[in-house]
Design an enzyme around this catalytic site. Structure first.
Site: not given
Ligand code: NDP
Length: 448
Positions: A127, A167
């Site tokens: 990662k 991510d």
């Molecule tokens: P994105 O950046 O596309 O979206 C993240 C989302 O989570 C946004 O809506 C963001 O809101 C919100 N968010 C992030 N940090 C916070 C916080 N501290 N408090 C509240 N909301 C928050 O990321 P992904 O959708 O790719 O990833 C989301 C999760 O899924 C993560 O945990 C990631 O590790 C996990 N994941 C992702 C994979 C992938 O293929 N993308 C694979 C497996 C797991 P805002 O814009 O306001 O920050």
């Protein structure tokens, strides 16, 4: 040697990684699951497998210096944790978010090792990322930062060594800039990153795969109890990549997603976030890069500033898809009080340990992220297979393979859990199944 307890082991981990709280949390959960198997398998402790698994094979930390639109020099920190390559090259995403630090990336890399083991594919775990905050940055700034990040990372990665992906904060746009810079520096076109654009080596369904996969996993959990997501009300947090496609697949399977959130708050749409509204969300989040509060204005629904969606009543399924530790014990009490049947983690470790215990003690089916969100990295593995074979598979082919993999992971977790606890204990099932494959390979390959 195998007299050592989980607490002794955790003392050792904490002493060597002070203040890396998320890392301690992730390791403790796995240690508590796997320790009982050492009675039957003392060789794992004799060969110090847990101790070797918590020590990254290599960590690269580097300066990322770049110039913003105002002409100011900015300095960020880049990190790549190459955790374990015993079953395949390091594989795992890059996160661009101001909260990124070594402890968070070590927790994510540790989880990734076990998750990748569960996918059935030959993938090691890693990662990486940076404390760079993409919010409010122009496309030009994102490009220059991504190029500066790759200027150092490129010498450490390779199609047989380490293949990063996206991510939080790293989606199709960032992967494009990172790939372009890698290609220029290395003078080769190879599948060095996954999540690429479909016109230049990406796989169909890769953007959808994590969100689709978590819903397939939740569906399998329900089917094990002769139920289905059809007709069920689904709570989703986040509104990024994972949340968007979890909502899309919930709709495809006949469920009704009713919430989405971002770091500002959540929206509740009791009529359901259907395909048309979801297309609007995707434009909002992926093109205009706006806030979820705008959904409330657009569709005339309620917006709850500074709140999380877990107290919405009459829900059946909850899918935390934002970030780590976003669902605490009070949220879990709300879910239990509202008779939620299934919680499946789209994000990595979004549920705090006390909340996991409370949910499971109250009979809520709980799918941990390392199993439930493994569809993303599994489809990255399918992208690597297509790149290696100069092949392009159809949407239907990739989606069918994704469904097959999620079904296998679900079955593996249930069957393993049945051997050591109860079939519904997916935490024990995922941790032991993921651990044994990695541990056995480490025994085979000697002390390295
Ligand atoms: P994105 O950046 O596309 O979206 C993240 C989302 O989570 C946004 O809506 C963001 O809101 C919100 N968010 C992030 N940090 C916070 C916080 N501290 N408090 C509240 N909301 C928050 O990321 P992904 O959708 O790719 O990833 C989301 C999760 O899924 C993560 O945990 C990631 O590790 C996990 N994941 C992702 C994979 C992938 O293929 N993308 C694979 C497996 C797991 P805002 O814009 O306001 O920050």
């Amino acid at each position: 040697m195998h007299q050592e307890s989980v607490n002794d082991f955790m003392d050792h981990v904490v002493a060597k990684s002070a203040s890396q709280y998320e890392f301690h949390q992730a390791v403790r959960e796995v240690a508590e699951s796997v320790w009982p198997i050492f009675e039957r398998h003392p060789e794992y402790l004799d060969m110090r497998i847990p101790h070797r698994m918590v020590e990254a094979e290599r960590i690269i930390i580097f300066r990322v210096a770049w110039v913003d639109d105002a002409g100011t020099v900015q300095v960020n920190r880049g990190i790549r944790v190459e955790m374990n390559s015993v079953i395949g090259p390091y594989k795992g995403g890059l996160r661009f978010h101001p909260s990124v630090n070594l402890g968070i990336l070590k927790f994510l890399a540790f989880e990734q090792v076990l998750k990748n083991s569960l996918t059935t594919l030959p993938l090691g775990g890693g990662k990486g990322g940076s404390d760079f905050d993409p919010k409010g940055r122009s496309d030009g700034e994102i490009m220059r930062f991504s190029q500066a990040f790759m200027n150092e990372l490129f010498r450490h990665i390779g199609t047989h060594t380490d293949i990063p992906a996206g991510d939080i904060g790293v989606g199709g746009r960032e992967i494009g800039y990172l790939f372009g810079q890698y290609k220029k520096l290395a003078n080769e076109f190879s599948g060095i990153l996954t999540g690429k654009g479909v016109n230049w080596g990406g796989s169909l369904i890769r953007p959808e795969s994590t969100g689709y996969g978590v819903v397939y996993f939740a569906e399998e959990m329900l089917r094990a109890h002769s139920e289905s997501i059809y007709g069920k009300k689904v709570l989703i947090s986040g509104s990024g990549n994972v949340a968007q496609y979890a909502a899309e697949n919930a709709n495809r399977l006949g469920g009704t997603p009713v919430t989405l959130s971002d770091s500002g708050g959540f929206i509740y749409d009791p009529d359901g976030i259907d395909a048309e509204k979801l297309a609007w969300v995707m434009e909002l989040k992926n093109v205009r890069r706006g806030r979820i509060s705008e959904y409330a204005e657009q569709f005339g629904v309620a917006y709850y500033a500074g709140q999380k969606p877990w107290a919405v009543e009459d829900a059946d399924v909850a899918l935390p898809c934002a970030t780590q530790n976003e669902l605490n014990v009070d949220d879990a009490k709300d879910l239990v009080a509202n008779n939620v049947r299934v919680v499946a983690e789209g994000a990595n470790m979004p549920t705090e340990p006390d909340a996991v215990r409370l949910l499971m003690d109250n009979g809520v089916l709980f799918g941990p992220g390392k199993a439930a969100n493994a569809g993303g990295v599994a489809t990255s593995g399918l992208e690597m297979a297509q790149n290696a074979g100069f092949a392009v598979w159809t949407r239907e082919e990739v989606d069918a393979k994704l469904l097959g993999i999620m079904t296998k992971i679900h079955r593996n977790c249930r069957e393993t859990a049945a051997q050591y606890a109860t079939p519904d204990n997916y935490v024990v099932g995922a941790n032991i199944a993921g651990f044994i494959k990695v541990a056995d390979a480490m025994l085979d390959q000697g002390v390295v």
